[in-house]
Design a protein around this motif. Structure first.
Motif, PDB file in Angstrom:
ATOM      1  N   VAL A  64      83.348  44.077  30.723  1.00 43.38           N
ATOM      2  CA  VAL A  64      84.678  44.115  30.102  1.00 43.38           C
ATOM      3  C   VAL A  64      85.785  44.133  31.149  1.00 43.38           C
ATOM      4  O   VAL A  64      86.642  45.022  31.168  1.00 43.38           O
ATOM      5  CB  VAL A  64      84.807  45.302  29.115  1.00 43.38           C
ATOM      6  CG1 VAL A  64      83.968  45.043  27.882  1.00 43.38           C
ATOM      7  CG2 VAL A  64      84.410  46.633  29.735  1.00 43.38           C
ATOM      8  N   GLN A  89      81.750  42.566  23.503  1.00 43.64           N
ATOM      9  CA  GLN A  89      81.517  43.565  22.454  1.00 43.64           C
ATOM     10  C   GLN A  89      80.358  44.484  22.830  1.00 43.64           C
ATOM     11  O   GLN A  89      80.449  45.710  22.671  1.00 43.64           O
ATOM     12  CB  GLN A  89      81.217  42.872  21.124  1.00 43.64           C
ATOM     13  CG  GLN A  89      81.051  43.822  19.947  1.00 43.64           C
ATOM     14  CD  GLN A  89      82.360  44.443  19.512  1.00 43.64           C
ATOM     15  OE1 GLN A  89      83.130  43.846  18.775  1.00 43.64           O
ATOM     16  NE2 GLN A  89      82.626  45.660  19.974  1.00 43.64           N
ATOM     17  N   GLY A  92      81.453  46.758  25.568  1.00 44.48           N
ATOM     18  CA  GLY A  92      82.328  47.814  25.082  1.00 44.48           C
ATOM     19  C   GLY A  92      81.556  48.953  24.442  1.00 44.48           C
ATOM     20  O   GLY A  92      81.838  50.123  24.669  1.00 44.48           O
ATOM     21  N   SER A 141      85.349  51.787  16.085  1.00 40.18           N
ATOM     22  CA  SER A 141      85.513  50.522  16.808  1.00 40.18           C
ATOM     23  C   SER A 141      85.825  49.374  15.854  1.00 40.18           C
ATOM     24  O   SER A 141      86.782  48.615  16.064  1.00 40.18           O
ATOM     25  CB  SER A 141      84.248  50.204  17.611  1.00 40.18           C
ATOM     26  OG  SER A 141      83.971  51.227  18.541  1.00 40.18           O
ATOM     27  N   GLU A 145      89.363  47.265  15.535  1.00 42.08           N
ATOM     28  CA  GLU A 145      89.326  45.818  15.740  1.00 42.08           C
ATOM     29  C   GLU A 145      89.776  45.065  14.491  1.00 42.08           C
ATOM     30  O   GLU A 145      90.487  44.055  14.587  1.00 42.08           O
ATOM     31  CB  GLU A 145      87.913  45.395  16.151  1.00 42.08           C
ATOM     32  CG  GLU A 145      87.517  45.865  17.534  1.00 42.08           C
ATOM     33  CD  GLU A 145      86.069  45.556  17.877  1.00 42.08           C
ATOM     34  OE1 GLU A 145      85.660  45.821  19.022  1.00 42.08           O
ATOM     35  OE2 GLU A 145      85.346  45.050  16.991  1.00 42.08           O
ATOM     36  N   ASN A 180      88.066  46.373  23.498  1.00 39.48           N
ATOM     37  CA  ASN A 180      87.025  46.568  24.506  1.00 39.48           C
ATOM     38  C   ASN A 180      87.558  46.431  25.928  1.00 39.48           C
ATOM     39  O   ASN A 180      86.778  46.463  26.885  1.00 39.48           O
ATOM     40  CB  ASN A 180      85.886  45.566  24.283  1.00 39.48           C
ATOM     41  CG  ASN A 180      85.106  45.865  23.026  1.00 39.48           C
ATOM     42  OD1 ASN A 180      84.378  46.847  22.950  1.00 39.48           O
ATOM     43  ND2 ASN A 180      85.277  45.036  22.007  1.00 39.48           N
ATOM     44  N   ALA A 182      88.535  43.954  27.543  1.00 35.93           N
ATOM     45  CA  ALA A 182      87.863  42.854  28.223  1.00 35.93           C
ATOM     46  C   ALA A 182      88.829  41.930  28.948  1.00 35.93           C
ATOM     47  O   ALA A 182      88.471  41.329  29.964  1.00 35.93           O
ATOM     48  CB  ALA A 182      87.032  42.048  27.224  1.00 35.93           C
ATOM     49  N   GLY A 211      90.972  51.993  22.911  1.00 38.90           N
ATOM     50  CA  GLY A 211      89.688  51.745  23.562  1.00 38.90           C
ATOM     51  C   GLY A 211      89.570  52.448  24.895  1.00 38.90           C
ATOM     52  O   GLY A 211      88.474  52.865  25.296  1.00 38.90           O
ATOM     53  N   SER A 286      92.888  46.838  30.472  1.00 34.39           N
ATOM     54  CA  SER A 286      92.669  45.700  29.576  1.00 34.39           C
ATOM     55  C   SER A 286      92.797  44.363  30.299  1.00 34.39           C
ATOM     56  O   SER A 286      92.129  43.392  29.945  1.00 34.39           O
ATOM     57  CB  SER A 286      93.652  45.752  28.403  1.00 34.39           C
ATOM     58  OG  SER A 286      94.981  45.553  28.826  1.00 34.39           O
ATOM     59  N   THR A 317      86.022  52.104  27.063  1.00 36.00           N
ATOM     60  CA  THR A 317      85.826  50.709  27.457  1.00 36.00           C
ATOM     61  C   THR A 317      86.591  50.391  28.725  1.00 36.00           C
ATOM     62  O   THR A 317      86.516  49.268  29.220  1.00 36.00           O
ATOM     63  CB  THR A 317      86.301  49.773  26.333  1.00 36.00           C
ATOM     64  OG1 THR A 317      87.674  50.065  26.027  1.00 36.00           O
ATOM     65  CG2 THR A 317      85.465  49.967  25.084  1.00 36.00           C
TER      66      THR A 317
END
Length: 453
Positions: A64, A89, A92, A141, A145, A180, A182, A211, A286, A317
């Motif tokens: 991530v 995913q 995360g 989660s 999302e 997550n 990512a 997250g 992030s 995450t």
């Protein structure tokens, strides 16, 4: 040596330590992700992706991070994007968390070993609570999302006149990527098209912040959000430190970049605070950007290095050394300045072992960054400030780039990929995976006092 002695048993038990299984599971997931991205169907156009590109992207997605060496939307096919999103995913949730969730739904019960594995990934969870925590993790989660995706899809449909399919695809991708932490986006310039859009930036900021708080904090907030006095010490430290870092980064970046014509200066004055807050939030882990990171001032880069290094909450995450580690180190320093023999915070005494672990995490992480920066500079002859930014971003699993990563030779990109892997597992977890057994000293030496300072 007797074959029935300790050596064979030592080997049989090598992978019984939960942290070791976590490391092996992550490595296996990286191998699978690389294989899926290496097949020709994962890439647009003729031929398959280069092996280094596939490996780097798989590690970046699973860990991530969001670091990319190729344009995500233009290089990867629909299949490749699905693989990237799935890896993000899984990364995360955590490899062991996902495996334990499957066990919950399949057999409605967890063995002690599965609980230990999940507790290792989630850090700090009691073994008896893992089953209920896992169900809570997936609920929280998916709820975050889903809400984020609805907001993003609605905004894309109303304000940007995208087709329903394009809005759903981009909204869902951004929502999962944001929660997550990512950092992957379907647009080549990340979030720069939405730099002045409060709805788009706000949804991504909220999802990535939630997250980055960590699953233990989110679950505790869900249970007793209105009773902050009853929060655990971990939750209090995470919330207070996160808020302080957000305010500090927001003020500094906004002021320092206010007149920079290549970044905030190009935006309307009323949207510059939004850009500062968004970039501060993204820097915490992030990895999105709403302005051109490569054009930011040197002071902004340095502050972003610090924020990336600290990262987010434990069992979250986000990456970095974690906010609780940073907070404990500050508390230890203040306690030493006051001459206190014990370390306490929020009316709780912190055990010596805890802040020794915090010090070990910080120093090991700092050593990894220094050595890696030196190696990449020598191999690529790249500028030190840009190289340090890339190394910290990779190790802290942030994914922001100074514009250097795509131009680095394969050897340096592999170093960054290894840093992402190490940063996701964490120095302490990796050390525990490599240590075959714990050793306890059965005696103490006489006390000695070296001169400090």
């Amino acid at each position: 040596m007797d074959p029935t002695g300790p050596v064979p048993r030592y080997r049989r038990r090598f992978l019984r330590h939960p942290a070791q299984v976590v490391a092996v599971a992550f490595a296996a997931a990286v191998a699978l992700g690389t294989a899926l991205l290496w097949v020709p169907v994962a890439k647009r156009g003729p031929g398959g992706a280069e092996f280094v590109d596939a490996l780097f992207t798989a590690i970046s997605a699973l860990c991530v991070t969001g670091h990319v060496v190729v344009d995500t939307r233009e290089h990867w096919s629909g299949f490749g994007l699905v693989v990237i999103l799935a890896l993000a995913q899984v990364g995360g949730f955590g490899i062991m968390t996902s495996a334990s969730l499957l066990g919950v739904f399949a057999s409605r019960r967890l063995g002690l070993r599965s609980r230990m594995l999940t507790a290792t990934e989630s850090r700090g969870l009691e073994l008896g609570d893992v089953r209920s925590v896992l169900v809570g993790v997936v609920r929280v989660s998916l709820a975050v999302e889903l809400v984020t995706a609805v907001v993003l899809i609605t905004r894309l449909l109303v304000a940007y006149e995208l087709s329903v399919w394009d809005a759903v695809r981009e909204g869902v991708f951004l929502a999962i990527s944001a929660f997550n932490n990512a950092g992957f986006a379907l647009r080549s310039d990340s979030m720069t098209d939405f730099a002045t859009d409060v709805w788009m930036c706000g949804a991504v900021m909220v999802a990535s912040t939630l997250g980055g708080l960590g699953f233990p904090v989110l679950l505790e907030l869900r249970r007793q959000f209105r009773r902050p006095r009853e929060w655990s010490l971990h939750t209090k430290l995470t919330m207070v430190t996160t808020a302080a870092l957000l305010v500090f980064g927001w003020v500094f970046l906004t002021v320092n970049e206010w007149r920079n014509p290549a970044t905030f200066g190009a935006l309307p004055w009323w949207s510059r605070p939004l850009a500062g807050l968004f970039q501060t939030t993204a820097t915490r882990s992030s990895g999105f950007n709403s302005v051109d990171i490569t054009q930011m001032n040197g002071g902004s880069w340095l502050v972003m290095d610090v924020l990336m290094f600290i990262g987010g909450g434990s069992a979250s995450t986000a990456g970095g050394i974690k906010v609780t580690t940073f907070a404990l180190l500050l508390i230890v320093v203040f306690a030493e300045f006051r001459g206190e023999e014990t370390v306490s915070v929020f009316a709780r005494r912190v055990p010596d072992r805890v802040y020794r672990q915090a010090l070990a995490v910080a120093l090991v992480s700092l050593a990894v960054i220094v050595v890696s920066t030196l190696v990449v500079v020598e191999l690529s002859r790249a500028p030190l400030d840009a190289t340090l930014f890339e190394v910290v971003s990779a190790f802290a699993t942030v994914g922001l780039s100074s514009g250097l990563v795509a131009t680095l030779p394969d050897s340096c990109q592999l170093i960054l990929a290894l840093l992402m892997f190490l940063g996701r597992l964490g120095p302490i977890t990796l050390g525990a995976a490599l240590a075959l057994r714990e050793r306890r000293r059965l005696y103490e030496f006489p006390e000695g006092r070296p001169i400090i300072g």
